[in-house]
Design a protein around this motif. Structure first.
Motif, mmCIF file in Angstrom:
data_model
loop_
_atom_site.group_PDB
_atom_site.id
_atom_site.type_symbol
_atom_site.label_atom_id
_atom_site.label_comp_id
_atom_site.label_asym_id
_atom_site.label_seq_id
_atom_site.Cartn_x
_atom_site.Cartn_y
_atom_site.Cartn_z
ATOM 1 N N MET A 1 0.851 -1.172 0.000
ATOM 2 C CA MET A 1 0.000 0.000 0.000
ATOM 3 C C MET A 1 0.900 1.240 0.000
ATOM 4 N N SER A 2 0.612 2.170 -0.903
ATOM 5 C CA SER A 2 1.426 3.379 -1.016
ATOM 6 C C SER A 2 1.239 4.290 0.201
ATOM 7 N N ALA A 3 2.192 5.182 0.371
ATOM 8 C CA ALA A 3 2.133 6.133 1.496
ATOM 9 C C ALA A 3 0.891 7.011 1.382
ATOM 10 N N LEU A 4 0.545 7.441 0.164
ATOM 11 C CA LEU A 4 -0.637 8.287 -0.016
ATOM 12 C C LEU A 4 -1.899 7.551 0.416
ATOM 13 N N ILE A 5 -2.036 6.317 0.019
ATOM 14 C CA ILE A 5 -3.237 5.549 0.359
ATOM 15 C C ILE A 5 -3.309 5.321 1.864
ATOM 16 N N LYS A 6 -2.176 5.053 2.492
ATOM 17 C CA LYS A 6 -2.169 4.917 3.956
ATOM 18 C C LYS A 6 -2.630 6.207 4.615
ATOM 19 N N GLU A 7 -2.157 7.334 4.098
ATOM 20 C CA GLU A 7 -2.529 8.644 4.645
ATOM 21 C C GLU A 7 -4.021 8.921 4.454
ATOM 22 N N ALA A 45 -10.460 19.291 3.493
ATOM 23 C CA ALA A 45 -9.014 19.121 3.313
ATOM 24 C C ALA A 45 -8.707 17.755 2.687
ATOM 25 N N HIS A 46 -9.427 16.737 3.127
ATOM 26 C CA HIS A 46 -9.254 15.392 2.578
ATOM 27 C C HIS A 46 -9.617 15.371 1.091
ATOM 28 N N LEU A 47 -10.729 15.973 0.739
ATOM 29 C CA LEU A 47 -11.160 16.005 -0.657
ATOM 30 C C LEU A 47 -10.168 16.773 -1.520
ATOM 31 N N GLU A 48 -9.628 17.858 -0.979
ATOM 32 C CA GLU A 48 -8.641 18.643 -1.713
ATOM 33 C C GLU A 48 -7.384 17.815 -1.961
ATOM 34 N N LYS A 49 -6.987 17.037 -0.965
ATOM 35 C CA LYS A 49 -5.796 16.187 -1.115
ATOM 36 C C LYS A 49 -6.040 15.116 -2.183
ATOM 37 N N ARG A 52 -5.797 16.735 -5.547
ATOM 38 C CA ARG A 52 -4.446 17.167 -5.876
ATOM 39 C C ARG A 52 -3.492 16.002 -6.128
ATOM 40 N N LEU A 53 -3.655 14.906 -5.366
ATOM 41 C CA LEU A 53 -2.664 13.832 -5.415
ATOM 42 C C LEU A 53 -3.170 12.494 -5.966
ATOM 43 N N LEU A 58 -4.707 8.844 -11.354
ATOM 44 C CA LEU A 58 -5.731 7.931 -11.879
ATOM 45 C C LEU A 58 -6.215 8.389 -13.254
ATOM 46 N N ASN A 59 -6.393 9.687 -13.430
ATOM 47 C CA ASN A 59 -6.855 10.202 -14.721
ATOM 48 C C ASN A 59 -5.817 9.978 -15.816
ATOM 49 N N ARG A 60 -4.537 10.114 -15.478
ATOM 50 C CA ARG A 60 -3.492 9.827 -16.469
ATOM 51 C C ARG A 60 -3.550 8.359 -16.895
#
Length: 132
Positions: A1-7, A45-49, A52-53, A58-60
């Protein structure tokens, strides 16, 4: 699991706990309204993250993956409804309100957010880890 997903997953836990705290304090109390405002800020803030990240990657990937593109389209349409519902709830109860009406609408919001969180964690976040 990536750091972003953990966050992001940890933020889901925080949002859920903050919602429960606001419910326990009650909408009639100043502390309850403060807790509700904190939930709103945390959710935004969660939705903004995510915007942004998470979604750019995913779109790419979806540019060359039609199945992922369809999944993202479904999630985007669902998020529009969830966000509108959540923001309307937070705006309605920013200054207090009826305890019974709040409890009923809170239950609906909690169920909606819980379902969205579950879908993100089981589908969307796994897709992110697959493509990143």
């Amino acid at each position: 699991m990536s750091a972003l997903i953990k966050e992001l997953t940890a933020e889901h836990v925080e949002i859920t706990m903050a919602l429960n705290k606001a419910k326990q304090l009650g909408i009639q109390s100043p502390r309850g309204r403060e807790a509700l405002l904190a939930v709103k800020k945390g959710l935004l803030a969660h939705l903004e993250k995510e915007d942004r990240l998470l979604y750019p990657a995913l779109n790419r990937a979806a540019q060359s993956n039609s199945s992922l593109k369809r999944t993202l389209d479904v999630f985007a349409a669902d998020m529009d409804k969830v966000s509108a519902s959540a923001l309307a709830f937070f705006d309605k109860y920013a200054d207090g309100g009826s305890g019974i009406e709040f409890a009923k609408e809170f239950g609906g919001l909690f169920a909606t957010l819980s379902q969205r969180i579950r879908k993100e964690e089981t589908i969307l976040y796994k897709k992110f880890d697959e493509v990143s």
